[in-house]
Scaffold this motif. Structure first.
Motif, PDB file in Angstrom:
ATOM      1  N   SER A  96       0.852  -1.097   0.065  1.00  0.00           N
ATOM      2  CA  SER A  96       0.020   0.086   0.101  1.00  0.00           C
ATOM      3  C   SER A  96       0.924   1.124  -0.140  1.00  0.00           C
ATOM      4  O   SER A  96       1.151   1.687   0.975  1.00  0.00           O
ATOM      5  N   PRO A  97       1.314   1.755  -1.192  1.00  0.00           N
ATOM      6  CA  PRO A  97       2.013   3.180  -1.143  1.00  0.00           C
ATOM      7  C   PRO A  97       1.698   4.147  -0.493  1.00  0.00           C
ATOM      8  O   PRO A  97       2.224   4.922  -0.017  1.00  0.00           O
TER       9      PRO A  97
ATOM     10  N   MET B 253       0.648   4.101   2.433  1.00  0.00           N
ATOM     11  CA  MET B 253       0.860   4.027   3.772  1.00  0.00           C
ATOM     12  C   MET B 253       2.047   4.428   4.041  1.00  0.00           C
ATOM     13  O   MET B 253       3.027   4.330   5.124  1.00  0.00           O
ATOM     14  N   LEU B 254       2.979   5.017   3.243  1.00  0.00           N
ATOM     15  CA  LEU B 254       4.457   5.484   3.322  1.00  0.00           C
ATOM     16  C   LEU B 254       4.479   6.649   4.470  1.00  0.00           C
ATOM     17  O   LEU B 254       3.428   7.454   4.467  1.00  0.00           O
ATOM     18  N   HIS B 255       4.979   6.411   5.553  1.00  0.00           N
ATOM     19  CA  HIS B 255       5.220   7.349   6.624  1.00  0.00           C
ATOM     20  C   HIS B 255       3.841   7.475   7.376  1.00  0.00           C
ATOM     21  O   HIS B 255       3.779   8.156   8.024  1.00  0.00           O
ATOM     22  N   ALA B 256       2.739   6.573   7.176  1.00  0.00           N
ATOM     23  CA  ALA B 256       1.562   6.510   7.761  1.00  0.00           C
ATOM     24  C   ALA B 256       1.947   5.594   8.726  1.00  0.00           C
ATOM     25  O   ALA B 256       2.427   4.382   8.671  1.00  0.00           O
ATOM     26  N   ALA B 257       1.399   5.726  10.107  1.00  0.00           N
ATOM     27  CA  ALA B 257       1.301   4.743  11.228  1.00  0.00           C
ATOM     28  C   ALA B 257       0.359   3.540  11.110  1.00  0.00           C
ATOM     29  O   ALA B 257      -0.667   3.914  10.711  1.00  0.00           O
ATOM     30  N   GLY B 258       0.467   2.580  11.650  1.00  0.00           N
ATOM     31  CA  GLY B 258      -0.667   1.482  11.930  1.00  0.00           C
ATOM     32  C   GLY B 258      -1.073   0.657  10.506  1.00  0.00           C
ATOM     33  O   GLY B 258      -1.870  -0.295  10.683  1.00  0.00           O
ATOM     34  N   PHE B 259      -0.131   0.690   9.694  1.00  0.00           N
ATOM     35  CA  PHE B 259      -0.155  -0.306   8.428  1.00  0.00           C
ATOM     36  C   PHE B 259      -0.169  -1.749   8.698  1.00  0.00           C
ATOM     37  O   PHE B 259      -1.192  -2.513   8.612  1.00  0.00           O
TER      38      PHE B 259
ATOM     39  N   THR C  10       8.553 -10.597   6.213  1.00  0.00           N
ATOM     40  CA  THR C  10       9.450  -9.676   5.909  1.00  0.00           C
ATOM     41  C   THR C  10       8.721  -8.225   5.621  1.00  0.00           C
ATOM     42  O   THR C  10       7.549  -8.210   5.159  1.00  0.00           O
ATOM     43  N   THR C  11       9.262  -7.082   6.016  1.00  0.00           N
ATOM     44  CA  THR C  11       8.562  -5.859   5.789  1.00  0.00           C
ATOM     45  C   THR C  11       9.353  -4.922   5.288  1.00  0.00           C
ATOM     46  O   THR C  11      10.570  -4.820   4.940  1.00  0.00           O
ATOM     47  N   SER C  12       8.613  -3.952   4.504  1.00  0.00           N
ATOM     48  CA  SER C  12       9.276  -2.669   3.999  1.00  0.00           C
ATOM     49  C   SER C  12       8.032  -1.700   4.380  1.00  0.00           C
ATOM     50  O   SER C  12       7.243  -1.974   5.198  1.00  0.00           O
ATOM     51  N   GLU C  13       8.637  -0.275   4.273  1.00  0.00           N
ATOM     52  CA  GLU C  13       7.571   0.491   4.820  1.00  0.00           C
ATOM     53  C   GLU C  13       6.292   0.656   4.114  1.00  0.00           C
ATOM     54  O   GLU C  13       5.073   0.837   4.880  1.00  0.00           O
TER      55      GLU C  13
ATOM     56  N   LEU D 129       4.338 -12.359   3.840  1.00  0.00           N
ATOM     57  CA  LEU D 129       4.290 -13.578   4.714  1.00  0.00           C
ATOM     58  C   LEU D 129       3.837 -14.677   4.219  1.00  0.00           C
ATOM     59  O   LEU D 129       3.379 -14.858   3.264  1.00  0.00           O
ATOM     60  N   THR D 130       4.055 -15.652   4.950  1.00  0.00           N
ATOM     61  CA  THR D 130       4.017 -17.140   4.535  1.00  0.00           C
ATOM     62  C   THR D 130       2.976 -17.871   5.283  1.00  0.00           C
ATOM     63  O   THR D 130       2.973 -17.438   6.536  1.00  0.00           O
TER      64      THR D 130
END
Ligand SMILES: Nc1ncnc2c1ncn2[C@@H]1O[C@H](COP(=O)(O)OP(=O)(O)O)[C@@H](O)[C@H]1O
Ligand SMILES: N[C@@H](CC(=O)OP(=O)(O)O)C(=O)O
Length: 450
Positions: A315-316, A318-324, A343-346, A351-352
């Motif tokens: 979800s682009p 969500m960049l810099h948004a909290a709570g994703f 594994t995560t990015s911003e 997930l598996t």
């Protein structure tokens, strides 16, 4: 009885009369074995599961006949089949009745009731095999002590109640008998039959060992111990003589079928030594699993778990948004979806999920959660993946671990890599079709020089 040994014999170990006789040899040679936990004879649980899948009674009946054949083949080899013939007949008749009465779809309670017959049949036969060899074999219904909640197909053992029930119902029998009981099955607090999940007899043995304060739990199977990887995948796999609880637990969690993933939890709680050996070759030794071990090598084993689903949620916005992440995991939790690797990015999370060997039913079961995620994210789903886990020690902080992995697998498309979260494992995903060759190659590289 501080020297008590609980011995569990798996499906191949009680597959037929000759296999049961070999298990009897092991029991007769060790007087401290007072409690024997048996699985269903090899193939029987699969047939019972098939019964619950077929809507057609004729097909169900064909499965039943397979079970009857396996059962009668043992019965007919006994010296005194009449001693248990009535018990066996009663069990087979009850099973037949359930098959005939069953509607188009079985409920969870019915499925567990049906699946319990494998262990109930094998335990009656095995106790008689022991008696004919001169031991005081006594068949005991595990449902009297193995209390679980009512989650059919994956009953959650109620530790305190199991311990109290064992003290009253089972402990007094151990002095004068070799008690034979069923693995895998239990009962909830209103007496409905439950099961602990496929492969759950190992877990039963460990839970009973814990409740009875056993010195050792023995797991007798068809391999001479725990190997550096599944010996079916490479002939270079080597038997591990001694392994720690935490390493073995990681192996079981990540797919080493030789142990049910929960087996070591009760053993660790009570510090009970666990031994894994072959009932066909008991003289070949085996693997000891213990809290303290002499060696903790960086690379201990490689485990493989097939049929994994990889979900990527992006979800682009969500960049810099909290709570994703909270939002994603809240949805998964509400739908009771258990996540393995993350594994995560911003802006994304991968997930598996473990399909548990039933792709189509699994896909349908996760669809409502995916629909919710799609309301605010891009969601992609990939199936047909395998999770490969390198198990060892200090993997999170040892130099060269990722180098060893990437050098060996430079031509392989690895889909997700988890490294650093655990000191005992490093995991990644590959296509199911590539997995056996990847394990073989990795094993050659990590273990052949040692
Ligand atoms: N690391 C491993 N070491 C030994 N066996 C393994 C390992 N990983 C997977 N296995 C498989 O586990 C099998 C034994 O488990 P299982 O079939 O459940 O036995 P049982 O019926 O006795 O419970 C072996 O035949 C072997 O192929
Ligand atoms: N009979 C059950 C439980 C079990 O533990 O079997 P085994 O010990 O053969 O893996 C099953 O097949 O799932």
């Amino acid at each position: 009885m501080s020297k008590l040994i609980v011995a569990k014999f798996g499906g191949t170990s009680v597959a037929d009369f000759d296999a049961m006789s070999r298990c009897a040899d092991i029991i007769l040679a060790e007087p401290a074995i007072r409690l024997v936990v048996v699985s269903a004879s090899s193939g029987v649980t699969n047939l019972l599961v098939d019964i619950t899948k077929h809507t057609d009674v004729t097909e169900r009946y064909a499965c039943y006949q397979g079970i009857e054949r396996i059962t009668l083949a043992v019965l007919n080899r006994l010296q005194q089949p009449d001693t248990v013939a009535a018990d066996i007949d009663q069990l087979l008749s009850a099973l037949k009745e359930l098959i005939e009465q069953g509607g188009a779809v079985y409920s969870g309670a019915h499925k567990d009731e049906i699946q319990s017959f494998g262990e109930r049949l094998s335990s009656v036969l095995f106790a008689q095999v022991l008696r004919e060899r001169g031991a005081a074999g006594l068949c005991f219904d595990a449902r009297r002590v193995m209390r679980t909640d009512s989650r059919f197909g994956k009953g959650e053992p109620q530790i305190t109640q199991i311990s109290e029930l064992c003290a009253i119902q089972l402990q007094p029998l151990l002095a004068d008998n070799v008690v034979v009981t069923q693995g895998f099955i239990g009962a909830d607090d209103i007496g409905q039959t439950t099961t602990l999940g496929r492969g759950g007899s190992d877990y039963s043995a460990a839970l009973l060992g814990e409740a009875l304060n056993a010195a050792v739990v023995q797991i007798w199977t068809d391999v001479v111990g725990i190997f550096t990887t599944d010996p079916r995948l490479t002939d270079q796999a080597r038997c591990i003589k001694e392994i720690s609880f935490d390493e073995a637990a990681e192996m079981a969690t990540f797919g080493a079928k030789v142990l049910h993933p929960a087996t070591l939890i009760p053993a660790m709680r009570r510090n009970i030594g666990v031994f894994v050996g072959s009932s066909r070759e008991p003289q070949a030794g085996g693997t000891w699993i213990a809290k303290e071990v002499k060696e903790r090598p960086p690379y201990r084993a490689i485990a493989l778990r097939k049929a994994q689903t990889l979900i990527t949620v992006k979800s682009p916005a969500m960049l810099h948004a909290a709570g994703f992440l909270t939002r994603v995991f809240d949805i998964l939790s509400r739908h009771q979806i258990s996540v393995d690797l993350v594994t995560t990015s911003e802006i994304s999370v991968a997930l598996t999920l473990d399909e548990g060997g039933m792709s189509s039913a699994f896909s349908a079961s996760i669809e409502p959660a995916l629909a919710e995620l799609r309301s605010f994210c891009e969601v992609s789903v990939e199936q047909g993946l395998s999770l490969i886990a390198v198990i060892g020690n200090h993997l999170h902080s040892s130099k060269g671990v990722t180098g060893d992995l990437f050098n060996t697998l430079e031509r392989i498309n690895m889909r997700l890599i988890c490294h650093g979260a655990s000191k005992h494992n490093l995991c990644f995903l590959v296509q199911d079709a590539d997995a056996p060759a990847v394990v073989k190659q990795l094993h050659q590289s990590l273990f052949s020089a040692a």
